[in-house]
Design a protein around this motif. Sequence first.
Motif, short mmCIF file in Angstrom:
data_model
loop_
_atom_site.label_atom_id
_atom_site.label_comp_id
_atom_site.label_asym_id
_atom_site.label_seq_id
_atom_site.Cartn_x
_atom_site.Cartn_y
_atom_site.Cartn_z
N ASN A 1 0.82 -1.21 0.00
CA ASN A 1 0.00 0.00 0.00
C ASN A 1 0.85 1.25 0.00
OD1 ASN A 1 -2.29 -1.73 0.47
ND2 ASN A 1 -1.64 -1.82 2.61
N SER B 1 -0.68 2.10 19.05
CA SER B 1 -1.98 1.81 18.44
C SER B 1 -2.81 0.96 19.39
CB SER B 1 -1.80 1.08 17.11
OG SER B 1 -1.14 -0.17 17.31
N TYR C 1 -0.91 12.19 0.98
CA TYR C 1 -1.69 13.10 1.81
C TYR C 1 -1.19 14.53 1.58
CZ TYR C 1 -2.76 9.00 4.79
OH TYR C 1 -3.19 7.77 5.28
N GLN D 1 1.15 2.90 8.95
CA GLN D 1 1.71 3.55 7.79
C GLN D 1 3.02 4.23 8.18
OE1 GLN D 1 -1.13 6.12 5.82
NE2 GLN D 1 -2.68 4.51 5.76
N TYR E 1 -9.47 0.10 14.31
CA TYR E 1 -8.08 0.21 14.76
C TYR E 1 -7.76 1.68 14.85
CZ TYR E 1 -3.70 -2.24 15.55
OH TYR E 1 -2.61 -2.80 16.14
N LEU F 1 -4.68 4.67 15.91
CA LEU F 1 -3.24 4.90 16.00
C LEU F 1 -2.97 6.33 16.41
CD1 LEU F 1 -4.03 3.36 13.05
CD2 LEU F 1 -1.59 2.91 13.14
N LEU G 1 -4.16 15.70 8.28
CA LEU G 1 -3.71 15.03 7.07
C LEU G 1 -4.95 14.58 6.29
CD1 LEU G 1 -1.17 14.80 8.95
CD2 LEU G 1 -0.67 12.67 7.78
N ARG H 1 -8.75 3.51 11.47
CA ARG H 1 -8.82 2.68 10.28
C ARG H 1 -10.17 2.01 10.20
NH1 ARG H 1 -5.53 -2.44 7.87
NH2 ARG H 1 -7.34 -3.77 8.18
N SER I 1 -12.46 -1.98 6.01
CA SER I 1 -12.07 -2.39 4.66
C SER I 1 -10.86 -1.60 4.23
CB SER I 1 -13.22 -2.15 3.68
OG SER I 1 -13.55 -0.79 3.63
N GLY I 2 -9.80 -2.31 3.94
CA GLY I 2 -8.62 -1.65 3.42
C GLY I 2 -7.73 -1.07 4.51
N SER I 3 -6.67 -0.43 4.06
CA SER I 3 -5.66 0.08 4.98
C SER I 3 -5.67 1.59 5.11
CB SER I 3 -4.27 -0.38 4.51
OG SER I 3 -4.19 -1.78 4.47
N ARG I 4 -6.66 2.26 4.54
CA ARG I 4 -6.62 3.71 4.61
C ARG I 4 -6.96 4.18 6.01
NH1 ARG I 4 -11.16 6.66 1.16
NH2 ARG I 4 -10.55 8.34 2.58
N LEU I 5 -6.36 5.31 6.40
CA LEU I 5 -6.57 5.92 7.71
C LEU I 5 -7.28 7.26 7.54
CD1 LEU I 5 -3.05 5.34 9.34
CD2 LEU I 5 -5.11 3.95 9.62
N PHE J 1 0.33 5.76 -0.19
CA PHE J 1 -0.67 6.81 0.04
C PHE J 1 -0.05 8.18 -0.21
CE2 PHE J 1 -3.43 3.92 2.41
CZ PHE J 1 -2.52 2.97 2.86
N TYR K 1 -3.31 0.08 -3.70
CA TYR K 1 -3.12 -1.20 -3.03
C TYR K 1 -2.19 -2.13 -3.81
CZ TYR K 1 -6.96 -0.11 0.15
OH TYR K 1 -7.77 0.47 1.09
N PHE L 1 -7.43 10.80 9.60
CA PHE L 1 -6.67 11.51 10.62
C PHE L 1 -7.48 12.65 11.23
CE2 PHE L 1 -2.26 10.02 10.48
CZ PHE L 1 -2.28 9.23 9.35
N GLY L 2 -7.15 12.94 12.50
CA GLY L 2 -7.65 14.15 13.13
C GLY L 2 -6.81 15.35 12.74
N LEU M 1 -6.34 12.60 2.84
CA LEU M 1 -5.92 11.62 1.85
C LEU M 1 -6.31 12.06 0.45
CD1 LEU M 1 -4.68 8.79 1.41
CD2 LEU M 1 -7.00 7.87 1.69
#
Lengths: 113, 112
Positions: A31, B49, A35, A102, B32, B34, A43, B93, B96-100, A33, A50, B102-103, A45
């Motif tokens: 993966n 995390s 940002y 990440q 999840y 982090l 941040l 997270r 589905s998938g690994s995207r995060l 990314f 993938y 963020f605040g 996206l």
Amino acid sequence: DVKVTQSSRYLVKRTGEKVFLECVQDMDHENMFWYRQDPGLGLRLIYFSYDVKMKEKGDIPEGYSVSREKKERFSLILESASTNQTSMYLCASSLTQVGQPQHFGDGTRLSIL
Amino acid sequence: DQQVKQNSPSLSVQEGRISILNCDYTNSMFDYFLWYKKYPAEGPTFLISISSIKDKNEDGRFTVFLNKSAKHLSLHIVPSQPGDSAVYFCAARGTSGSRLTFGEGTQLTVNP
């Protein structure tokens, strides 16, 4: 240790130019990314990938495109740079497994004049 | 729609005391969470995390607490050190998938 390398730390471009930001990771991560970081907005996206040759839009893809021809490299393209794209751009990579964080590069501060 | 919010833009504490950074989220599908730390002119670095099936995770001076019913997580740093001064981002997270997501970040300043 994971190494994510962004090609430029600082970049100054003109309005209307096509801008390429490059990112390379050395840990065989699936993966990758892109940002942008702006004060008070955190941040956000732009695009992510993938796998090689695949891409997905993030939350703010307008005005950007990406390319992933090789697993280790993920490029962000500003098709026609505008002043509101002045920002800090951060690239990240990760494994797919749950719990894998990440890992980020040091960022490119891009100014569009 | 900001799904992950850090309501305090800044926090200032004395060296040796506890720092508590807070984060709220709205999406109950996040599984999840982090925390990242960011120094100026560097990229964010992963700190700690927690999975949604736990309510606490500890790593040295850093502890993350998760309250799922309140959709709230916090990062405790004890004792705080001047080198902890940085911007802290929480991230979540989806399933589905690994995207995060963020605040906005909280600038922590630890005064000697």
